[in-house]
Design a protein around this motif. Structure first.
Motif, PDB file in Angstrom:
ATOM      1  N   ALA A  59      68.563  34.100  35.885  1.00  0.00           N
ATOM      2  CA  ALA A  59      67.447  34.707  36.623  1.00  0.00           C
ATOM      3  C   ALA A  59      67.665  34.641  38.133  1.00  0.00           C
ATOM      4  O   ALA A  59      66.823  35.101  38.907  1.00  0.00           O
ATOM      5  CB  ALA A  59      66.140  34.004  36.239  1.00  0.00           C
TER       6      ALA A  59
ATOM      7  N   LYS B  57      62.415  35.891  36.630  1.00  0.00           N
ATOM      8  CA  LYS B  57      62.711  36.942  37.627  1.00  0.00           C
ATOM      9  C   LYS B  57      61.418  37.570  38.141  1.00  0.00           C
ATOM     10  O   LYS B  57      61.245  37.758  39.337  1.00  0.00           O
ATOM     11  CB  LYS B  57      63.579  38.032  36.998  1.00  0.00           C
TER      12      LYS B  57
ATOM     13  N   GLU C  18      69.352  30.438  31.105  1.00  0.00           N
ATOM     14  CA  GLU C  18      68.298  31.424  31.419  1.00  0.00           C
ATOM     15  C   GLU C  18      67.862  31.297  32.882  1.00  0.00           C
ATOM     16  O   GLU C  18      67.657  32.288  33.571  1.00  0.00           O
ATOM     17  CB  GLU C  18      67.072  31.202  30.516  1.00  0.00           C
TER      18      GLU C  18
ATOM     19  N   LYS D 168      64.636  34.354  31.242  1.00  0.00           N
ATOM     20  CA  LYS D 168      65.214  35.041  32.396  1.00  0.00           C
ATOM     21  C   LYS D 168      64.263  36.081  32.998  1.00  0.00           C
ATOM     22  O   LYS D 168      64.052  36.120  34.211  1.00  0.00           O
ATOM     23  CB  LYS D 168      66.522  35.708  31.954  1.00  0.00           C
ATOM     24  N   ASP D 169      63.677  36.911  32.154  1.00  0.00           N
ATOM     25  CA  ASP D 169      62.828  37.999  32.658  1.00  0.00           C
ATOM     26  C   ASP D 169      61.550  37.469  33.291  1.00  0.00           C
ATOM     27  O   ASP D 169      61.110  37.953  34.330  1.00  0.00           O
ATOM     28  CB  ASP D 169      62.510  38.981  31.528  1.00  0.00           C
TER      29      ASP D 169
END
Ligand SMILES: [Mn+2]
Length: 325
Positions: free
Chosen positions: A114, A30, A110, A26-27
């Protein structure tokens, strides 16, 4: 990406349309500003007939290596509007359906968390079950609608006693309260591979079935417009699932349970553009590509084109036009 670079890079790296590889985290997603992320589910343990869809994701990627981000028909370069990445394949655990499905669920979850649109490459048609579960973990809305292209209704409650199968996905979505039958639209249903009990379930639940003959009679433009309307009516998002066996085997022989008198490539591709134009669509999959039964990558190439056209439709929407008017 330009013409020359496209051809020079053929075969360099097997990602979808040579997009950059990214971790399904996810991070990271993003941070990169990913808008659309391809992820493979090379899973075929729930296929009730001939095997081979485990090789679908890589076949689709391989067939996509020549595809450019510029779409001539739509006169748009998706790279100008979308950040497309490829997160590779979810890990499959031989002999363990639950663990394999969990990995699919986590990868799709995930991507969705995001803020990107997951584009799932199956795998047999059980893989939308964990994919939808992954989305629901992060979904702020209440209900999803479904537009499903398929020759089969996939409304069996169980197959050989098993709840998770490539013909039970609709029954699971409804049973888990994720979708209501009135927000499910099937396109391409036909033939002698649909048990009567599944048809009865579809009718009981209020699922709208556009048969292959309906598409032939009414035209795909009318059918896809109605299907999106049904799936979007009172829901918070639409999941689109393309079982490639929706195609006539003349256009898509590389699949597990093909049945004649299906859709043409034209019909699927045109419908996928309309899907891209609909802002309610939150996820897209293409399942059941089995390259072993294919001829000259016909099926994998139609699968690529369906995804490319969907992305083209999204890009047209971001450019603020419908493109066909
Ligand atoms: Mn199916």
């Amino acid at each position: 990406m330009g013409f020359l670079e496209t051809y020079l890079q053929c075969g360099v790296m097997n990602t979808f349309m040579k997009s950059e590889y990214i971790q399904p985290d996810k991070d990271v997603l993003k941070e990169k500003g990913a808008t659309h992320v391809v992820v493979g589910a090379p899973f075929e343990m729930c296929c009730i007939y001939r095997p081979g869809t485990g090789f679908g994701p890589q076949a689709i990627r391989r067939a996509s290596e020549q595809f450019m981000t510029y779409n001539f028909d739509l006169d748009i370069d998706i790279a100008d509007y979308l950040n497309l990445y490829d997160a590779g394949d979810a890990d499959m655990i031989p002999g363990n359906v639950a663990k394999s499905h969990l990995n699919i669920k986590n990868a799709v979850g995930e991507i969705f968390a995001a803020g990107a649109t997951p584009i799932l490459l199956g795998g047999d048609h059980s893989v939308p079950i964990p994919a939808v579960n992954g989305i629901m973990e992060h979904f702020k809305g209440g209900k999803l609608g479904l537009v499903m292209f398929d020759t089969h209704m996939d409304t069996a409650d169980t197959y050989a006693g098993e709840k998770v199968s490539n013909c039970t996905n609709n029954a699971r979505f409804i049973e888990r309260g994720i979708m209501e039958g009135k927000n499910i639209a099937h396109i391409g249903i036909r033939g002698c591979l649909n048990p009567k009990v599944e048809w009865e379930f579809a009718k009981e639940q209020g699922i709208t079935v556009f048969t292959s003959r309906d598409v032939r009679k009414s035209g795909i433009d009318h059918v896809i417009a109605r299907a999106l309307e049904i799936a979007g009516d009172g829901t918070d998002g639409i999941y689109v699932s393309v079982d490639i066996d929706c195609l006539d085997p003349a256009y898509g022989p590389g699949t597990c349970a093909p049945d004649p008198t299906g859709l043409t490539s034209w019909e699927l591709v045109d419908a996928c553009k309309e899907i891209g134009l609909d802002p309610n669509v939150i996820a897209f999959d293409v399942c059941e590509v089995a390259p072993q039964y294919d001829v000259g990558e016909i099926t994998a190439r139609v699968a690529c084109r369906a995804i490319a056209e969907y992305l083209g439709g999204v890009a047209l929407r971001k450019r603020g036009e419908r493109g066909d008017e």
